[in-house]
Design an enzyme around this catalytic site. Sequence first.
Site, PDB file in Angstrom:
ATOM      1  N   ARG A  10     -28.476  -1.622  68.922  1.00  0.00           N
ATOM      2  CA  ARG A  10     -27.510  -2.562  68.340  1.00  0.00           C
ATOM      3  C   ARG A  10     -28.068  -3.077  67.017  1.00  0.00           C
ATOM      4  O   ARG A  10     -29.178  -3.620  66.979  1.00  0.00           O
ATOM      5  CB  ARG A  10     -27.300  -3.766  69.260  1.00  0.00           C
ATOM      6  CG  ARG A  10     -27.019  -3.457  70.697  1.00  0.00           C
ATOM      7  CD  ARG A  10     -26.383  -4.634  71.402  1.00  0.00           C
ATOM      8  NE  ARG A  10     -25.034  -4.747  70.928  1.00  0.00           N
ATOM      9  CZ  ARG A  10     -24.057  -3.911  71.283  1.00  0.00           C
ATOM     10  NH1 ARG A  10     -24.265  -2.949  72.121  1.00  0.00           N
ATOM     11  NH2 ARG A  10     -22.854  -4.053  70.782  1.00  0.00           N
ATOM     12  N   TYR A  16     -43.482 -11.094  62.886  1.00  0.00           N
ATOM     13  CA  TYR A  16     -42.682 -11.716  61.822  1.00  0.00           C
ATOM     14  C   TYR A  16     -42.890 -10.953  60.533  1.00  0.00           C
ATOM     15  O   TYR A  16     -44.027 -10.680  60.142  1.00  0.00           O
ATOM     16  CB  TYR A  16     -43.117 -13.171  61.610  1.00  0.00           C
ATOM     17  CG  TYR A  16     -41.984 -14.132  61.907  1.00  0.00           C
ATOM     18  CD1 TYR A  16     -40.801 -14.062  61.175  1.00  0.00           C
ATOM     19  CD2 TYR A  16     -42.076 -15.072  62.919  1.00  0.00           C
ATOM     20  CE1 TYR A  16     -39.745 -14.909  61.459  1.00  0.00           C
ATOM     21  CE2 TYR A  16     -41.027 -15.919  63.207  1.00  0.00           C
ATOM     22  CZ  TYR A  16     -39.856 -15.835  62.480  1.00  0.00           C
ATOM     23  OH  TYR A  16     -38.812 -16.662  62.765  1.00  0.00           O
ATOM     24  N   LYS A  40     -22.751   2.508  67.443  1.00  0.00           N
ATOM     25  CA  LYS A  40     -21.497   3.124  67.894  1.00  0.00           C
ATOM     26  C   LYS A  40     -21.660   4.644  67.851  1.00  0.00           C
ATOM     27  O   LYS A  40     -22.532   5.153  68.539  1.00  0.00           O
ATOM     28  CB  LYS A  40     -20.344   2.567  67.075  1.00  0.00           C
ATOM     29  CG  LYS A  40     -20.221   1.037  67.287  1.00  0.00           C
ATOM     30  CD  LYS A  40     -19.116   0.367  66.526  1.00  0.00           C
ATOM     31  CE  LYS A  40     -19.159  -1.141  66.777  1.00  0.00           C
ATOM     32  NZ  LYS A  40     -18.193  -1.871  65.928  1.00  0.00           N
ATOM     33  N   GLU A  91     -40.721 -11.547  57.405  1.00  0.00           N
ATOM     34  CA  GLU A  91     -39.739 -11.989  56.410  1.00  0.00           C
ATOM     35  C   GLU A  91     -40.065 -11.358  55.065  1.00  0.00           C
ATOM     36  O   GLU A  91     -41.229 -11.297  54.660  1.00  0.00           O
ATOM     37  CB  GLU A  91     -39.767 -13.514  56.281  1.00  0.00           C
ATOM     38  CG  GLU A  91     -39.011 -14.208  57.403  1.00  0.00           C
ATOM     39  CD  GLU A  91     -39.038 -15.727  57.269  1.00  0.00           C
ATOM     40  OE1 GLU A  91     -39.712 -16.240  56.364  1.00  0.00           O
ATOM     41  OE2 GLU A  91     -38.382 -16.388  58.079  1.00  0.00           O
ATOM     42  N   ASP A 150     -16.414  -0.249  55.555  1.00  0.00           N
ATOM     43  CA  ASP A 150     -17.115  -0.595  56.790  1.00  0.00           C
ATOM     44  C   ASP A 150     -16.936   0.589  57.732  1.00  0.00           C
ATOM     45  O   ASP A 150     -15.891   0.753  58.353  1.00  0.00           O
ATOM     46  CB  ASP A 150     -16.497  -1.876  57.365  1.00  0.00           C
ATOM     47  CG  ASP A 150     -17.141  -2.295  58.677  1.00  0.00           C
ATOM     48  OD1 ASP A 150     -17.910  -1.501  59.240  1.00  0.00           O
ATOM     49  OD2 ASP A 150     -16.854  -3.423  59.121  1.00  0.00           O
ATOM     50  N   THR A 186     -22.500  -0.403  61.641  1.00  0.00           N
ATOM     51  CA  THR A 186     -23.349  -0.717  62.782  1.00  0.00           C
ATOM     52  C   THR A 186     -24.164   0.536  63.061  1.00  0.00           C
ATOM     53  O   THR A 186     -23.843   1.622  62.581  1.00  0.00           O
ATOM     54  CB  THR A 186     -22.524  -1.041  64.045  1.00  0.00           C
ATOM     55  OG1 THR A 186     -21.671   0.075  64.317  1.00  0.00           O
ATOM     56  CG2 THR A 186     -21.688  -2.295  63.846  1.00  0.00           C
TER      57      THR A 186
HETATM   58  C1  PLP Z   1     -18.088  -3.189  65.594  1.00  0.00           C
HETATM   59  C2  PLP Z   1     -17.661  -3.490  64.232  1.00  0.00           C
HETATM   60  C3  PLP Z   1     -18.289  -4.499  63.470  1.00  0.00           C
HETATM   61  C4  PLP Z   1     -19.219  -5.531  64.035  1.00  0.00           C
HETATM   62  O1  PLP Z   1     -20.316  -5.147  64.667  1.00  0.00           O
HETATM   63  P1  PLP Z   1     -21.171  -6.188  65.542  1.00  0.00           P
HETATM   64  O2  PLP Z   1     -22.474  -5.474  65.628  1.00  0.00           O
HETATM   65  O3  PLP Z   1     -20.466  -6.345  66.831  1.00  0.00           O
HETATM   66  O4  PLP Z   1     -21.277  -7.463  64.784  1.00  0.00           O
HETATM   67  C5  PLP Z   1     -17.908  -4.642  62.151  1.00  0.00           C
HETATM   68  N1  PLP Z   1     -16.976  -3.854  61.612  1.00  0.00           N
HETATM   69  C6  PLP Z   1     -16.328  -2.916  62.318  1.00  0.00           C
HETATM   70  C7  PLP Z   1     -15.294  -2.091  61.645  1.00  0.00           C
HETATM   71  C8  PLP Z   1     -16.648  -2.704  63.649  1.00  0.00           C
HETATM   72  O5  PLP Z   1     -15.985  -1.780  64.351  1.00  0.00           O
END
Ligand code: PLP
Length: 416
Positions: free
Chosen positions: A234, A53, A228, A55, A199, A225
Site C-alpha cells: 500500500r 527515521y 492496485k 526525513e 492519476d 498507488t
Molecule cells: C485508489 C485511488 C486513490 C487513492 O488511493 P489511497 O491509497 O486509498 O489513498 C487515488 N486515486 C485513484 C484514481 C484511486 O483509484
Amino acid sequence: MHLNKSLASDAQLYEILRRELGRQRNKLEMIASENFVSEAILEAGASVFTNKYAEGYPDRRYYGGCEYADEIEAITQARAKKLFGAEHVNVQPHCGSSANMAAYFSVLNPGDAILGMDLAHGGHLTHGASASFSGKLFKCHFYGVAKDTELIDYNQVAQVAEAVKPKLIVAGGSSYPRIIDFQKFRQIADRCKAVLMVDMAHFAGLVAAGLYPSPVPAAEIVTTTTHKTLRGPRGGLIFCRKYLAKSVDDQVFPGVQGGPLMHIIAAKAAALGEALEADFIDYQRQVLKNAKRLATNLTDAGFRLVSGGTDTHLLLIDLKPSGITGHTAQVALDKAGITANKNTVPFEKERYSVASGLRLGTPALTSRGMLEPDIDQVSEFIIEALRNTEDDARLRKIGLRVEEFTKKFPLYADLL
Ligand SMILES: *Cc1c(COP(=O)(O)O)cnc(C)c1O
C-alpha cells in the site's frame, strides 16, 4: 515464515491475523483495487526499515544513520523511473490520496480551480469531491461520461475547461472501465493553459506492461498507488517533469508528510523489481483476458455492463435492469464467499451507501493463478448469487463451493 513465532506470543493478535489470512485464502477477491503481493514484498514491508527515521531525501537527510535508507530509496526511484520512463519520481507518498494532495500543492494554491471526473461517473474522491480535502481546498468542477456511450465526453471536458479555466485538469478514475485518451486531455489542457495531471492508480500495472497507453508523455504530473494493478505494498508514487521536481519533493516532505515509511519504500523497490521482469507482462495480459471473459459471461447471462464491456482489469455492472441494488449485491456476494464492492454508476439516482452498480476486478484472482476456464467457474458463482440474493441457504452453499474451489489456488502456503 518470519511472522510465525514472534506473533504467537500475542494470542489475540495472532488469531485475528490467522483469520484474515484464512479469509483471503478461502474467498474470491474481486475488489478491483486489491491484489496479492509476493512473499518477497511482504517481507520487505515487514523489515527492520520500519525502525528508521529518514526525513528528507537521499544524501539530504535530517537524521544520521541513513546510509542504507538512501540506498533503498535511490534504487526505488531508479526502478520507478525505468519502469515508467519518467524524468523524476517521488517514492515517499504513504498512499494515493497523499500523493494527490502533494501533487496538487506543487502547482496549486488554495482556492484555485481544478477540473476532475465526477465521482459518480468513475472519478476518485480526491479529484474534487466535497467530502475530500480536494473539494474543500479548491474550486472543483467536473466532467463525466456521455449518456449514450458511457465513455468520457471529451467535447464536454473541453467545454467545461473553456468555461471555468481550471489551473489543473485531472484525468483518471476508480471505476472507469475504458481506455482514456491522454492526448485529447493534453490538447484540452493546452487550450486553457492548465497543468495536466493523470492519476493512474488503477491501471498503473497495465501501463507498466505496455497494455494501456502511458500518460507519462502527455502529463506534467502522474500519480499512482502501488497496491492496485501494480501489485506492490500500500503506497503512492508521484512522477513529474524535471521542472516540477523540487516543488513536488517539497510538497511531499515537509508539505504533506513527515518521515517516509522506509519499510514500505523497500517493499515498493521489491514490487518495481518484479514489475520490470518479463513475466509481469504475462500476468497483466492474463488480467485483461480474465476481465474480458468475465464481461462476456456476465453479458451473456443478461447483465448490463456500463459502457458495454471493458478494456481494463475492471468492469462495472449496472444492476438497475436486474432489479437489485449495489448494496444488496455486495451483501449477497459476501455470503457466497465473493468479495466485491457496490459502486455508483453514471447518472446515479441512489445514495452512495446503496448505489446501483457493482464493481468487479480480476487482478487478485489472476495473481492466484486463475485462467479463463477458472473465470468461467467464478462467473457461474457470481451469476447464481446475483440471481438469488434473498436465498441465504443457497448463498451459503455457493460459499462452500467457493471455498473448495479456492483450494486449487494456494495463497501464501508458507505463512502462519
Ligand atoms: C485508489 C485511488 C486513490 C487513492 O488511493 P489511497 O491509497 O486509498 O489513498 C487515488 N486515486 C485513484 C484514481 C484511486 O483509484
